[in-house]
Write a protein that holds these residues in place. Structure first.
Motif, mmCIF file in Angstrom:
data_model
loop_
_atom_site.group_PDB
_atom_site.id
_atom_site.type_symbol
_atom_site.label_atom_id
_atom_site.label_comp_id
_atom_site.label_asym_id
_atom_site.label_seq_id
_atom_site.Cartn_x
_atom_site.Cartn_y
_atom_site.Cartn_z
ATOM 1 N N ALA A 1 -84.515 -24.405 -6.663
ATOM 2 C CA ALA A 1 -84.868 -25.567 -7.487
ATOM 3 C C ALA A 1 -85.272 -26.749 -6.615
ATOM 4 C CB ALA A 1 -83.695 -25.943 -8.388
ATOM 5 N N ARG A 2 -84.567 -26.968 -5.518
ATOM 6 C CA ARG A 2 -84.898 -28.075 -4.624
ATOM 7 C C ARG A 2 -86.307 -27.915 -4.083
ATOM 8 N NH1 ARG A 2 -85.748 -29.094 0.169
ATOM 9 N NH2 ARG A 2 -85.136 -27.082 0.983
ATOM 10 N N VAL A 3 -86.656 -26.707 -3.640
ATOM 11 C CA VAL A 3 -87.989 -26.446 -3.105
ATOM 12 C C VAL A 3 -89.055 -26.661 -4.185
ATOM 13 C CG1 VAL A 3 -89.508 -24.625 -2.223
ATOM 14 C CG2 VAL A 3 -87.223 -24.928 -1.252
ATOM 15 N N PHE B 1 -93.359 -29.597 -6.665
ATOM 16 C CA PHE B 1 -93.877 -29.907 -8.007
ATOM 17 C C PHE B 1 -92.900 -30.863 -8.691
ATOM 18 C CE2 PHE B 1 -94.975 -25.611 -6.706
ATOM 19 C CZ PHE B 1 -96.358 -25.621 -6.814
ATOM 20 N N PRO B 2 -92.860 -32.124 -8.261
ATOM 21 C CA PRO B 2 -91.823 -33.043 -8.744
ATOM 22 C C PRO B 2 -91.849 -33.292 -10.251
ATOM 23 C CG PRO B 2 -93.423 -34.197 -7.359
ATOM 24 C CD PRO B 2 -93.741 -32.742 -7.276
ATOM 25 N N ASP B 3 -92.984 -33.094 -10.880
ATOM 26 C CA ASP B 3 -93.083 -33.283 -12.327
ATOM 27 C C ASP B 3 -93.007 -31.962 -13.087
ATOM 28 O OD1 ASP B 3 -95.540 -32.279 -11.478
ATOM 29 O OD2 ASP B 3 -96.712 -33.540 -12.836
ATOM 30 N N GLN B 4 -92.556 -30.923 -12.413
ATOM 31 C CA GLN B 4 -92.539 -29.602 -13.054
ATOM 32 C C GLN B 4 -91.663 -29.618 -14.299
ATOM 33 O OE1 GLN B 4 -90.261 -26.519 -12.797
ATOM 34 N NE2 GLN B 4 -88.525 -27.843 -12.454
ATOM 35 N N CYS B 5 -92.130 -28.862 -15.295
ATOM 36 C CA CYS B 5 -91.425 -28.770 -16.570
ATOM 37 C C CYS B 5 -91.563 -27.340 -17.083
ATOM 38 C CB CYS B 5 -92.029 -29.755 -17.565
ATOM 39 S SG CYS B 5 -91.207 -29.740 -19.159
ATOM 40 N N SER B 6 -90.460 -26.780 -17.530
ATOM 41 C CA SER B 6 -90.471 -25.431 -18.089
ATOM 42 C C SER B 6 -90.298 -25.519 -19.597
ATOM 43 C CB SER B 6 -89.348 -24.586 -17.480
ATOM 44 O OG SER B 6 -89.601 -24.335 -16.120
ATOM 45 N N GLN C 1 -83.202 -27.286 -19.603
ATOM 46 C CA GLN C 1 -83.561 -28.697 -19.694
ATOM 47 C C GLN C 1 -82.894 -29.513 -18.577
ATOM 48 O OE1 GLN C 1 -85.880 -30.204 -21.477
ATOM 49 N NE2 GLN C 1 -85.362 -32.146 -20.503
ATOM 50 N N ALA C 2 -81.598 -29.365 -18.438
ATOM 51 C CA ALA C 2 -80.860 -30.167 -17.450
ATOM 52 C C ALA C 2 -81.199 -29.779 -16.015
ATOM 53 C CB ALA C 2 -79.350 -30.030 -17.690
ATOM 54 N N PHE C 3 -81.164 -28.489 -15.728
ATOM 55 C CA PHE C 3 -81.317 -28.022 -14.341
ATOM 56 C C PHE C 3 -82.770 -28.017 -13.898
ATOM 57 C CE2 PHE C 3 -81.712 -24.753 -11.055
ATOM 58 C CZ PHE C 3 -80.745 -25.184 -10.166
ATOM 59 N N TRP C 4 -83.636 -27.305 -14.618
ATOM 60 C CA TRP C 4 -85.021 -27.148 -14.185
ATOM 61 C C TRP C 4 -85.872 -28.362 -14.518
ATOM 62 C CZ3 TRP C 4 -85.819 -23.827 -10.581
ATOM 63 C CH2 TRP C 4 -85.050 -22.664 -10.512
ATOM 64 N N ASN C 5 -85.761 -28.890 -15.735
ATOM 65 C CA ASN C 5 -86.659 -29.969 -16.133
ATOM 66 C C ASN C 5 -86.205 -31.345 -15.645
ATOM 67 O OD1 ASN C 5 -88.233 -28.047 -17.347
ATOM 68 N ND2 ASN C 5 -87.495 -28.477 -19.411
ATOM 69 N N THR D 1 -95.223 -25.916 -15.960
ATOM 70 C CA THR D 1 -96.376 -26.716 -15.582
ATOM 71 C C THR D 1 -95.941 -27.787 -14.603
ATOM 72 O OG1 THR D 1 -96.036 -28.182 -17.472
ATOM 73 C CG2 THR D 1 -97.573 -26.341 -17.785
ATOM 74 N N GLY D 2 -96.885 -28.272 -13.839
ATOM 75 C CA GLY D 2 -96.577 -29.338 -12.897
ATOM 76 C C GLY D 2 -97.768 -29.623 -12.009
ATOM 77 N N THR D 3 -97.562 -30.564 -11.098
ATOM 78 C CA THR D 3 -98.603 -30.972 -10.167
ATOM 79 C C THR D 3 -98.142 -30.689 -8.750
ATOM 80 O OG1 THR D 3 -99.107 -32.769 -11.703
ATOM 81 C CG2 THR D 3 -100.149 -32.873 -9.528
ATOM 82 N N HIS D 4 -98.985 -30.044 -7.965
ATOM 83 C CA HIS D 4 -98.648 -29.673 -6.589
ATOM 84 C C HIS D 4 -98.750 -30.910 -5.691
ATOM 85 C CE1 HIS D 4 -99.739 -27.314 -2.742
ATOM 86 N NE2 HIS D 4 -98.424 -27.386 -2.869
ATOM 87 N N LEU D 5 -97.595 -31.564 -5.475
ATOM 88 C CA LEU D 5 -97.558 -32.807 -4.714
ATOM 89 C C LEU D 5 -96.759 -32.704 -3.424
ATOM 90 C CD1 LEU D 5 -97.068 -35.304 -7.674
ATOM 91 C CD2 LEU D 5 -99.195 -34.705 -6.495
ATOM 92 N N GLY D 6 -96.299 -31.505 -3.077
ATOM 93 C CA GLY D 6 -95.528 -31.308 -1.857
ATOM 94 C C GLY D 6 -95.757 -29.926 -1.285
#
Length: 143
Positions: free
Chosen positions: A51-53, A58-63, A15-19, A82-87
């Motif tokens: 994680a930075r990449v 995918f700035p809204d990525q959520c695991s 939650q903290a690191f990835w999401n 899930t997420g949106t490919h924005l970069g």
């Protein structure tokens, strides 16, 4: 009891690191000699860079945790990222495509902290979902 505590630690870390993208939380969740068997370099630096990449692409990525099991000092979790490919991701410019990818992670914990990590990420599925070419580049080596 230890298995439950280890599962809660892994859930909190995800939650903290990835999401939430809190890369600084590694001090709280990982051991000083943390070893990563999925990313290069195989330490906290590789974990943070990956994680930075991912957060840039995918700035809204959520695991979301789909299943989690623990035995002894090991925790295995199946996630739906899930997420949106924005970069930019692996040479593919942002497409705006939504992605839904399976990720399997195994953690070994020592005294309540993550000491080792392994991952299996469905990179081929992700690349197909953003319209990228599949090639021979190793799956977790992000440049």
């Amino acid at each position: 009891m230890k298995a439950e505590t280890n599962m809660e630690t892994v859930r909190s870390f995800i939650q903290a690191f990835w999401n939430e993208g809190n890369l600084a939380c590694t001090d709280q969740y990982t051991t000083e000699d943390y070893e990563d068997h999925a990313y290069v370099p195989n330490n906290v630096i590789g974990l943070k860079e990956t994680a930075r990449v991912l957060h840039t692409a995918f700035p809204d990525q959520c695991s979301a945790v789909e299943s989690i099991v623990a035995q002894g000092d090991r925790v295995v979790v199946r996630l739906a990222m899930t997420g949106t490919h924005l970069g930019l991701f692996r040479g593919t410019e942002a497409t705006g495509n939504r992605v839904d990818v399976k990720v399997y992670r195994e953690y070994r914990l020592i005294n309540g902290k993550i000491a080792e990590h392994w991952a299996l990420f469905d990179t081929a599925s992700l690349l197909r979902q953003i319209g990228a070419e599949l090639h021979q580049q190793p799956a977790c080596r992000i440049k």
